[in-house]
Motif scaffolding. Structure first.
Motif, PDB file in Angstrom:
ATOM      1  N   VAL A  38      18.016  20.014  16.621  1.00  0.00           N
ATOM      2  CA  VAL A  38      17.030  19.038  16.138  1.00  0.00           C
ATOM      3  C   VAL A  38      15.640  19.671  16.201  1.00  0.00           C
ATOM      4  N   PRO A  39      14.649  19.085  15.519  1.00  0.00           N
ATOM      5  CA  PRO A  39      13.291  19.645  15.567  1.00  0.00           C
ATOM      6  C   PRO A  39      12.729  19.681  16.990  1.00  0.00           C
ATOM      7  N   GLY A  40      11.962  20.737  17.265  1.00  0.00           N
ATOM      8  CA  GLY A  40      11.241  20.863  18.525  1.00  0.00           C
ATOM      9  C   GLY A  40       9.774  21.059  18.220  1.00  0.00           C
ATOM     10  N   LEU A  41       9.270  22.251  18.483  1.00  0.00           N
ATOM     11  CA  LEU A  41       7.885  22.558  18.124  1.00  0.00           C
ATOM     12  C   LEU A  41       7.723  22.752  16.619  1.00  0.00           C
ATOM     13  N   ALA A  42       8.814  22.906  15.931  1.00  0.00           N
ATOM     14  CA  ALA A  42       8.783  22.881  14.460  1.00  0.00           C
ATOM     15  C   ALA A  42       9.302  21.521  14.016  1.00  0.00           C
ATOM     16  N   GLU A  43       8.507  20.844  13.196  1.00  0.00           N
ATOM     17  CA  GLU A  43       8.931  19.538  12.700  1.00  0.00           C
ATOM     18  C   GLU A  43       9.989  19.660  11.620  1.00  0.00           C
ATOM     19  N   SER A  44       9.942  20.775  10.878  1.00  0.00           N
ATOM     20  CA  SER A  44      10.916  20.996   9.805  1.00  0.00           C
ATOM     21  C   SER A  44      10.974  22.480   9.496  1.00  0.00           C
ATOM     22  N   TRP A  45      11.990  22.863   8.703  1.00  0.00           N
ATOM     23  CA  TRP A  45      12.127  24.266   8.309  1.00  0.00           C
ATOM     24  C   TRP A  45      12.921  24.349   7.010  1.00  0.00           C
ATOM     25  N   GLU A  46      12.726  25.454   6.322  1.00  0.00           N
ATOM     26  CA  GLU A  46      13.460  25.719   5.084  1.00  0.00           C
ATOM     27  C   GLU A  46      14.065  27.114   5.144  1.00  0.00           C
ATOM     28  N   VAL A  47      15.189  27.272   4.441  1.00  0.00           N
ATOM     29  CA  VAL A  47      15.864  28.561   4.361  1.00  0.00           C
ATOM     30  C   VAL A  47      15.930  28.965   2.894  1.00  0.00           C
ATOM     31  N   SER A  48      15.568  30.199   2.609  1.00  0.00           N
ATOM     32  CA  SER A  48      15.617  30.682   1.226  1.00  0.00           C
ATOM     33  C   SER A  48      17.059  30.750   0.742  1.00  0.00           C
ATOM     34  N   ASP A  49      17.231  30.762  -0.583  1.00  0.00           N
ATOM     35  CA  ASP A  49      18.572  30.761  -1.168  1.00  0.00           C
ATOM     36  C   ASP A  49      19.399  31.960  -0.723  1.00  0.00           C
ATOM     37  N   ASP A  50      18.741  33.102  -0.498  1.00  0.00           N
ATOM     38  CA  ASP A  50      19.487  34.297  -0.082  1.00  0.00           C
ATOM     39  C   ASP A  50      19.703  34.375   1.423  1.00  0.00           C
ATOM     40  N   LEU A  69      17.581  34.888   3.782  1.00  0.00           N
ATOM     41  CA  LEU A  69      16.809  35.931   4.458  1.00  0.00           C
ATOM     42  C   LEU A  69      15.439  35.462   4.956  1.00  0.00           C
ATOM     43  N   GLU A  70      15.005  34.274   4.542  1.00  0.00           N
ATOM     44  CA  GLU A  70      13.693  33.786   4.980  1.00  0.00           C
ATOM     45  C   GLU A  70      13.820  32.380   5.555  1.00  0.00           C
ATOM     46  N   TYR A  71      13.292  32.223   6.779  1.00  0.00           N
ATOM     47  CA  TYR A  71      13.263  30.929   7.449  1.00  0.00           C
ATOM     48  C   TYR A  71      11.800  30.558   7.679  1.00  0.00           C
ATOM     49  N   THR A  72      11.358  29.475   7.061  1.00  0.00           N
ATOM     50  CA  THR A  72       9.970  29.044   7.172  1.00  0.00           C
ATOM     51  C   THR A  72       9.906  27.790   8.037  1.00  0.00           C
ATOM     52  N   PHE A  73       9.156  27.875   9.144  1.00  0.00           N
ATOM     53  CA  PHE A  73       9.045  26.768  10.101  1.00  0.00           C
ATOM     54  C   PHE A  73       7.673  26.109   9.970  1.00  0.00           C
ATOM     55  N   HIS A  74       7.657  24.793   9.837  1.00  0.00           N
ATOM     56  CA  HIS A  74       6.425  24.017   9.784  1.00  0.00           C
ATOM     57  C   HIS A  74       6.178  23.412  11.163  1.00  0.00           C
ATOM     58  N   LEU A  75       5.097  23.817  11.807  1.00  0.00           N
ATOM     59  CA  LEU A  75       4.876  23.512  13.208  1.00  0.00           C
ATOM     60  C   LEU A  75       4.306  22.112  13.418  1.00  0.00           C
ATOM     61  N   ARG A  76       4.609  21.591  14.586  1.00  0.00           N
ATOM     62  CA  ARG A  76       4.158  20.258  14.978  1.00  0.00           C
ATOM     63  C   ARG A  76       2.662  20.298  15.313  1.00  0.00           C
ATOM     64  N   GLU A  77       1.917  19.337  14.820  1.00  0.00           N
ATOM     65  CA  GLU A  77       0.471  19.261  15.069  1.00  0.00           C
ATOM     66  C   GLU A  77       0.186  18.656  16.445  1.00  0.00           C
ATOM     67  N   ASP A  78      -0.976  19.023  17.007  1.00  0.00           N
ATOM     68  CA  ASP A  78      -1.528  18.379  18.204  1.00  0.00           C
ATOM     69  C   ASP A  78      -0.596  18.438  19.420  1.00  0.00           C
ATOM     70  N   VAL A  79       0.057  19.574  19.619  1.00  0.00           N
ATOM     71  CA  VAL A  79       0.896  19.785  20.799  1.00  0.00           C
ATOM     72  C   VAL A  79       0.054  20.459  21.880  1.00  0.00           C
ATOM     73  N   ASN A  80      -0.016  19.847  23.039  1.00  0.00           N
ATOM     74  CA  ASN A  80      -0.857  20.345  24.128  1.00  0.00           C
ATOM     75  C   ASN A  80      -0.083  21.241  25.082  1.00  0.00           C
ATOM     76  N   PHE A  81      -0.711  22.355  25.458  1.00  0.00           N
ATOM     77  CA  PHE A  81      -0.202  23.165  26.561  1.00  0.00           C
ATOM     78  C   PHE A  81      -0.580  22.499  27.886  1.00  0.00           C
ATOM     79  N   HIS A  82       0.096  22.910  28.943  1.00  0.00           N
ATOM     80  CA  HIS A  82      -0.179  22.358  30.268  1.00  0.00           C
ATOM     81  C   HIS A  82      -1.578  22.733  30.755  1.00  0.00           C
ATOM     82  N   THR A  83      -2.210  21.798  31.419  1.00  0.00           N
ATOM     83  CA  THR A  83      -3.445  22.067  32.161  1.00  0.00           C
ATOM     84  C   THR A  83      -3.082  22.076  33.637  1.00  0.00           C
TER      85      THR A  83
END
Length: 531
Positions: free
Chosen positions: A70-82, A84-98
């Protein structure tokens, strides 16, 4: 020493330090100490439980209690027809630990993804060898250096992975612990102060819990990440009380000093089940326990010797004495619950007389060897010392003298990787992503020699089958190749396959929301304690 008082005092101090006297604290009696807190450096479940599970996220993740991605830090992704390419669309406004030692100035972005993978890919990267002996064992065992052509930052919130060939399990692989995403900004800050090793000792991630402190071999403290992108956890504090002895873990659980314990003694399962204060979850383990010969050292470089030793092992006796019946004999290197399991394989018979004759025909007499016994419990091996003693007795019946050796867990894992290691090693594996490749390539492929391949076995026929299977999109076609690979494995016998087990998880009744991980990890995301 009064263990109860000492532990209670530690918990009280933890609560006071958190500044929240009414904080809801869950205590997990873990079975061992982590090797570190950078999960990409290691392969042990104990380390993942303490690092990748609470502290980090990955681009994609396994849905709790399943092997569904399921999605994690990537909200979605696409795979090229061949493929060979995986494109990940990252989740906005994710905070690292303070934390007390780090305050981020920005949210998660593509730079963090590139940092987390390029340090494993490029020998020129400043964090490639930032700790002594860094080997990126998973990354290499899964042939990632050959697979990844490039990792490209399309924009701040988009990352593209370009592969050299199609890779069927790629998305599932990206959900594994080694693919955890670290903070580049934090790493850069550590570099400026000359404190790079802190990346492995004081972790910073985006995960549900943030690291507070670690007292080696005693306790790890975490707090719920208040700005977690998926919502703050129900519990406020998470404590790992490191308790290596299963009987002591059980005592603590029954005394209410911990809420959850892993790896109970098989002999105690029925009494735990009958206790109305406890819940005991169970499921078939996606695992295998084995004895790995060093196939690059004489006389274990001879298949006849390995076959003879396999025929000397009384697996039924091991199943009765070590697993107390909570398992089944293993004949293949993957568990029977996994697709592509080859039912047609016949196991090596238990035949000491034939084994003795086979050794003689191979010209091997007066053989002395070491059997390495793990110092920790695992579902695939609840008592390695006892198993080693039974194997020692079995081998003595065919004239083989066995010395049993062991080391502290981290040292055991490190030493056992050596290509010139002596003897045979008791180890095992619980699947990381539900794909046969995670067993066959990671544990037995040529790329894993000197790493997760403790048999140091590189067989061209086997390796070609496994590597080809990864490039196919059809599960049926992949399964056929994996079934052929299991035939080669059984013929060549780099391991003695011992057992697959049932996994049990005892916990106090008031623990809610816990889900057993079919991949063997222990996560407390979503777990609560009923009032």
């Amino acid at each position: 020493m009064n263990t109860k008082l000492t532990f209670a005092a530690a918990l009280l101090a933890a609560t006071m330090l958190s500044g929240a006297a009414s904080a809801k604290t869950l205590v997990y009696c873990s079975e061992g100490s982590p090797e570190g807190f950078d999960p990409a450096l290691y392969t042990a479940g104990t380390t993942f439980d303490a690092s990748s599970k609470p502290v980090y996220n990955r681009l994609v993740q396994f849905e709790p209690g399943t092997t569904n991605v399921v999605p994690g830090l990537a909200e979605s992704w696409e795979v090229s027809d061949d493929g060979l390419e995986y494109t990940f669309h990252l989740r906005e406004d994710v905070n690292f630990h303070t934390t007390d030692f780090y305050t981020p100035t920005r949210t998660f972005n593509a730079d963090d993804v590139l940092f987390s993978f390029e340090r494993q890919l490029s020998e020129d990267h400043p964090y490639n060898a930032y700790v002594e002996g860094a080997s990126w064992e998973y990354f290499n065992a899964m042939s990632m250096p050959d697979l990844l052509k490039s990792i490209e930052k399309v924009d701040d919130m988009t990352v593209k992975f370009v592969l050299t060939r199609p890779e069927a399990p790629f998305i599932a692989n990206m959900a594994m612990d080694f693919a955890s995403i670290l903070s580049k900004e934090y790493a850069d800050q550590l570099s400026e102060s000359g404190s790079e090793s802190d990346l492995n000792q004081k972790p910073v991630g985006t995960g549900p819990f943030q690291f507070v402190a670690y007292q080696p071999d005693a306790v790890i403290r975490y707090q719920a990440h208040p700005d977690y992108w998926d919502g703050k956890e129900p519990i406020d504090d998470l404590v790992f009380a490191i308790t290596t002895d299963a009987s002591v873990r059980q005592q603590k659980l029954l005394a209410g000093e911990c809420h959850v314990m892993p790896y109970p003694n098989p002999a105690d399962i029925e009494s735990l089940k009958s206790n109305d204060q406890l819940t005991v979850m169970q499921q078939e383990g996606l695992n295998v326990g084995y004895l790995a010969y060093n196939t690059q050292q004489e006389p274990f470089d001879k298949v006849e010797v390995r076959k003879a030793l396999n025929m000397a092992i009384n697996k039924e006796a091991i199943l009765d004495a070590v697993f107390q019946g909570a398992g089944q004999i293993a004949k293949n290197p993957i568990p029977p619950t996994m697709w592509s399991y080859n039912e047609e394989i016949e196991d090596d018979p238990y035949d000491p007389e034939a084994a003795k004759q086979m050794l003689e025909e191979a010209g091997v007499t007066d053989l002395s060897m070491k059997v390495w016994a793990m110092p920790v419990q695992r579902p695939y091996n609840p008592n390695a010392r006892r198993m080693a003693e039974l194997i020692q007795e079995d081998f003595s019946q065919i004239g083989v003298d066995v010395e049993i050796v062991s080391y502290e867990w981290g040292e055991y894992l490190e030493r056992s990787k050596a290509v010139d290691r002596d003897g045979a090693v008791l180890l095992g594996w619980t699947g990381d992503n539900g794909d046969p490749d995670n067993f066959l390539a990671v544990l037995l492929g040529c790329d894993a020699v000197g790493g997760a391949n403790r048999a140091q076995w590189c067989n061209e026929e086997f390796n070609n089958l496994v590597q080809e299977a990864k490039t196919l999109s059809s599960q049926e076609e992949r399964a056929d190749l994996y079934e052929q690979a299991q035939v080669v494995f059984k013929r060549e016998a780099p391991w003695a396959t011992i057992a697959h087990s049932v996994v049990f998880m005892p916990m106090l009744k008031e623990v809610t929301g816990y889900k057993m991980d079919p991949l063997g990890g222990h996560s407390f995301e979503g777990v609560d304690i009923a009032e």
